[in-house]
Scaffold this active site. Structure first.
Site, PDB file in Angstrom:
ATOM      1  N   THR A   1      15.564  66.901   8.499  1.00  0.00           N
ATOM      2  CA  THR A   1      15.892  68.066   9.335  1.00  0.00           C
ATOM      3  C   THR A   1      17.303  68.580   9.081  1.00  0.00           C
ATOM      4  O   THR A   1      17.554  69.789   9.131  1.00  0.00           O
ATOM      5  CB  THR A   1      15.715  67.683  10.830  1.00  0.00           C
ATOM      6  OG1 THR A   1      14.332  67.397  11.039  1.00  0.00           O
ATOM      7  CG2 THR A   1      16.146  68.772  11.766  1.00  0.00           C
TER       8      THR A   1
ATOM      9  N   THR B   1      15.121  61.784  10.170  1.00  0.00           N
ATOM     10  CA  THR B   1      15.256  60.728  11.173  1.00  0.00           C
ATOM     11  C   THR B   1      13.947  59.956  11.382  1.00  0.00           C
ATOM     12  O   THR B   1      13.974  58.833  11.879  1.00  0.00           O
ATOM     13  CB  THR B   1      15.688  61.330  12.529  1.00  0.00           C
ATOM     14  OG1 THR B   1      14.736  62.332  12.901  1.00  0.00           O
ATOM     15  CG2 THR B   1      17.065  61.947  12.444  1.00  0.00           C
ATOM     16  N   ASP B   2      12.825  60.572  11.000  1.00  0.00           N
ATOM     17  CA  ASP B   2      11.531  59.946  11.303  1.00  0.00           C
ATOM     18  C   ASP B   2      11.412  58.529  10.743  1.00  0.00           C
ATOM     19  O   ASP B   2      10.855  57.648  11.386  1.00  0.00           O
ATOM     20  CB  ASP B   2      10.377  60.796  10.749  1.00  0.00           C
ATOM     21  CG  ASP B   2      10.226  62.123  11.490  1.00  0.00           C
ATOM     22  OD1 ASP B   2      10.930  62.310  12.502  1.00  0.00           O
ATOM     23  OD2 ASP B   2       9.420  62.954  11.051  1.00  0.00           O
TER      24      ASP B   2
HETATM   25  N1  ASP Z   1      12.126  65.203  12.290  1.00  0.00           N
HETATM   26  C1  ASP Z   1      12.585  64.701  11.086  1.00  0.00           C
HETATM   27  C2  ASP Z   1      14.099  64.695  10.981  1.00  0.00           C
HETATM   28  O1  ASP Z   1      14.713  64.514  11.983  1.00  0.00           O
HETATM   29  C3  ASP Z   1      11.946  65.167   9.861  1.00  0.00           C
HETATM   30  C4  ASP Z   1      12.096  64.088   8.844  1.00  0.00           C
HETATM   31  O2  ASP Z   1      12.187  62.939   9.209  1.00  0.00           O
HETATM   32  O3  ASP Z   1      12.161  64.425   7.668  1.00  0.00           O
HETATM   33  O4  ASP Z   1      14.703  64.841   9.972  1.00  0.00           O
END
Ligand code: ASP
Length: 324
Positions: A15, A89-90
């Protein structure tokens, strides 16, 4: 003039690197390179001389163990200052955990990202980058850490606990190992943790969770699907139904099976519950306890240890578990 420390940033996407597509309805997608990320945070140049490299540009669900291994190989060539890794973050808790098993330093490696993309109101990427940079320039923390929302987390404990909150990253029971405030990094002392060579290939290890009234059919597919290890997340302190316990005994006779818990915090038990399917029964059937490691981290550790083809996989696995 005093020379600034060196900071190397490796970017993997996420993200923090996402922007809306032309057609706003289609949502944000990985867009920004490592150079773009640095350019968006000019404050970084006040604390360090920055160099950056984009290793990939993806949503973090697509990252592979081999990419984290490559990251650690590249990190090993960085001889001064600190290392930052930006990614989604995932899966950050998993990448950071794997990196903690492979990164021999001496430069600290700090993972960071963003819960909100750069064009969203209240985007947190820049603040996270600055906090991560300050942490990466400190040698007192863990060799690998996760910095989000001004908190420093140990890769053994950290987990993403919310889908959208900027305070999504938590280390249940243990708490963060440090904080960043007013440009200062405050750290609790941490023990060095074990590291391993990079295997030629990571072993295929499956992760299954115990759920109520499971017919267990998925457990029957583990051996024929070619997995060479299994992690089962039991109920509570490490319990499964009698039906699943029998299936696990048959699997554990052939391949390593690890017992973790599907509960977010606490250790699996080893000597409290004695009924069929409880931890004493499962350990007698050959399962190995994951201690306080989550199932998903236990899977990474087992995949690495089996990939290294060491004669005694249990020894390597439990050696890490004892440090957690
Ligand atoms: N929601 C995720 C992020 O915070 C997307 C990912 O992990 O690529 O980056």
């Amino acid at each position: 003039m005093k020379q600034k420390p060196q900071l190397k940033i490796f970017s993997l996407g996420g993200t923090i690197a996402m922007a809306p597509t032309q057609d706003a309805e289609s949502g944000v997608r990985p867009t920004f390179s490592a150079q773009d990320i640095i350019a968006s945070t000019p404050e970084l140049a006040e604390v360090a001389d920055i160099s950056a490299e984009s290793l990939s540009l993806k949503g973090s669900a697509n990252l592979c163990f081999s990419e984290i291994a490559e990251l650690c190989q590249r990190a090993a060539t960085v001889s001064t200052g600190g290392i930052m890794v930006t990614q989604g973050t995932d899966s950050m808790e998993e990448s950071a955990f794997l990196a903690s098993l492979l990164h021999r330093g001496p430069q600290p490696m700090v993972f960071t990202g963003a819960m909100r993309s750069p064009t969203q109101p209240g985007a947190d990427g820049r603040a996270n980058l600055m906090a991560a940079a300050l942490t990466a320039l400190t040698t007192e923390g863990p060799a690998v850490s996760v910095v989000m929302n001004d908190e420093i987390h140990h890769p053994y404990y950290v987990t993403k606990s919310h889908t959208s909150n900027v305070a999504a990253f938590q280390s249940p029971v243990r708490g963060p190992v440090g904080q960043i405030a007013e440009g200062n990094v405050f750290l609790h002392p941490v023990q060095p943790s074990p590291t391993f060579d990079i295997p030629e290939k990571f072993a295929p290890v499956a992760l299954l969770s115990a759920v109520l009234d499971d017919d267990g059919n998925l457990f029957d597919t583990i051996l024929s699907a070619g997995y060479t290890g299994l992690v089962v997340e039991g109920f509570g302190a490490g319990h499964v139904s009698e039906k699943i316990a029998e299936k696990l005994a048959a699997i554990a006779a052939k391949i390593p099976v690890i017992l973790a818990s599907r509960v977010r915090a606490g250790s699996v038990f080893e000597r409290t519950y004695g009924y069929r399917g409880a931890e004493i029964d499962l350990l007698n059937k050959g399962l190995v306890p994951a201690g306080r490691l989550s199932g998903r981290k236990a899977r990474i550790l087992l995949s690495l240890i089996l990939g290294l083809k060491e004669p005694d996989w249990r020894q390597g696995f439990t050696h890490v578990v004892k440090h957690v």
